[in-house]
Write a protein that holds these residues in place. Sequence first.
Motif, PDB file in Angstrom:
ATOM      1  N   LEU A  43      25.212  81.014  87.618  1.00  0.00           N
ATOM      2  CA  LEU A  43      25.570  79.739  88.247  1.00  0.00           C
ATOM      3  C   LEU A  43      27.076  79.562  88.411  1.00  0.00           C
ATOM      4  O   LEU A  43      27.518  78.560  88.994  1.00  0.00           O
ATOM      5  CB  LEU A  43      24.989  78.575  87.437  1.00  0.00           C
ATOM      6  N   ARG A  44      27.877  80.455  87.849  1.00  0.00           N
ATOM      7  CA  ARG A  44      29.333  80.437  88.025  1.00  0.00           C
ATOM      8  C   ARG A  44      29.950  79.105  87.608  1.00  0.00           C
ATOM      9  O   ARG A  44      30.867  78.597  88.228  1.00  0.00           O
ATOM     10  CB  ARG A  44      29.698  80.744  89.483  1.00  0.00           C
ATOM     11  N   GLY A  45      29.406  78.512  86.552  1.00  0.00           N
ATOM     12  CA  GLY A  45      29.924  77.246  86.062  1.00  0.00           C
ATOM     13  C   GLY A  45      29.449  76.031  86.823  1.00  0.00           C
ATOM     14  O   GLY A  45      29.877  74.907  86.536  1.00  0.00           O
TER      15      GLY A  45
ATOM     16  N   ALA B  45      24.555  80.835  78.995  1.00  0.00           N
ATOM     17  CA  ALA B  45      25.037  82.119  79.504  1.00  0.00           C
ATOM     18  C   ALA B  45      24.867  82.211  81.010  1.00  0.00           C
ATOM     19  O   ALA B  45      25.756  82.673  81.730  1.00  0.00           O
ATOM     20  CB  ALA B  45      24.294  83.265  78.811  1.00  0.00           C
ATOM     21  N   ALA B  46      23.712  81.750  81.524  1.00  0.00           N
ATOM     22  CA  ALA B  46      23.472  81.781  82.969  1.00  0.00           C
ATOM     23  C   ALA B  46      24.420  80.853  83.705  1.00  0.00           C
ATOM     24  O   ALA B  46      24.878  81.153  84.814  1.00  0.00           O
ATOM     25  CB  ALA B  46      22.028  81.405  83.266  1.00  0.00           C
ATOM     26  N   ALA B  47      24.731  79.710  83.098  1.00  0.00           N
ATOM     27  CA  ALA B  47      25.626  78.753  83.741  1.00  0.00           C
ATOM     28  C   ALA B  47      27.038  79.297  83.864  1.00  0.00           C
ATOM     29  O   ALA B  47      27.748  79.013  84.835  1.00  0.00           O
ATOM     30  CB  ALA B  47      25.633  77.439  82.956  1.00  0.00           C
ATOM     31  N   ALA B  48      27.464  80.097  82.906  1.00  0.00           N
ATOM     32  CA  ALA B  48      28.833  80.592  82.904  1.00  0.00           C
ATOM     33  C   ALA B  48      29.000  81.908  83.661  1.00  0.00           C
ATOM     34  O   ALA B  48      30.100  82.222  84.123  1.00  0.00           O
ATOM     35  CB  ALA B  48      29.311  80.771  81.463  1.00  0.00           C
ATOM     36  N   ALA B  49      27.932  82.681  83.817  1.00  0.00           N
ATOM     37  CA  ALA B  49      28.050  84.026  84.386  1.00  0.00           C
ATOM     38  C   ALA B  49      28.427  83.987  85.863  1.00  0.00           C
ATOM     39  O   ALA B  49      27.942  83.156  86.626  1.00  0.00           O
ATOM     40  CB  ALA B  49      26.731  84.765  84.204  1.00  0.00           C
TER      41      ALA B  49
END
Length: 286
Positions: A203-205, A195-199
């Motif tokens: 991390l915005r991916g 979730a943090a990587a995608a948010a």
Amino acid sequence: MKVDGSAALSSDLALQRSRGRALLRVEARGGACALVERYCCAPLRILTPRPANGVPEAVIANLAGGIAGGDQCEIGIAVGPGAEAVLSSQAAEKVYRAIDAPAAWMTRLTLGPGATLEWLPQETILFDGARLGRRIEVDMAGDARLLAVETLVFGRAAHGERIRSGDLADRWRIDRDGRPVWRDALHIQCDAFEAAAAAQAGLRGARVSATLIYAAPDAPKRLEELRCLLADMSAFTGATAVRGLVAARFLAREGGAFKRELAGLLGAFRASVFDRPVLAPRVWLC
């Protein structure tokens, strides 16, 4: 009778844990800088290549090849009044999947009056399931100068690995003349990595996150110069000045390309700030 392997391991065998320590002190003596104290406890080692431009260089090496759950490592670097030093690491640090306890990594940097320290380790790579608590603590005199870079890589791109679970607690503290000038904390809990990587607010991916800090009396004057260098990078970047330091953030999608761009930025920024050749740390170029 069938015996569960993990249960037997946990009940009958104690997992081996590393307790590494590396301490170094640099002093200015007789118009030159010298490494006057060095202490190492396995698996950490301090390598001292021949100095470039008269500035002592040291390289931290982890002979264990990485960090496993439950390992504890401590690095302490002290630069005395008027002395200069450049610190890097031999290779990217790998943080493996933790079976139980998280790994702990502490870095303490101390800069005396008029001291200059460049803390430029190579990237830290988190494997899926890694658990790491890391602290970077800096105590510096008001006229000292610090250039520090830390890079986190989430997963091994060559393996197609994504971080699906794990735990990361990453904290910075910088004090100048005993007064706080920088506090920063990043905490991603076990089931929140994806979730943090995608948010967009996370991390915005990105697969790579990095922080650059320049703390010095002239730091605020360097902000626009740093922003001009950031403009040439493909990574998502931002920079600001606060309380006598400048901080830059980076988010990138690919570690290798980002490292090459960061090396170029460091070379140009170091040349301007410290009046040295346009070069990144030598071990980065090996």
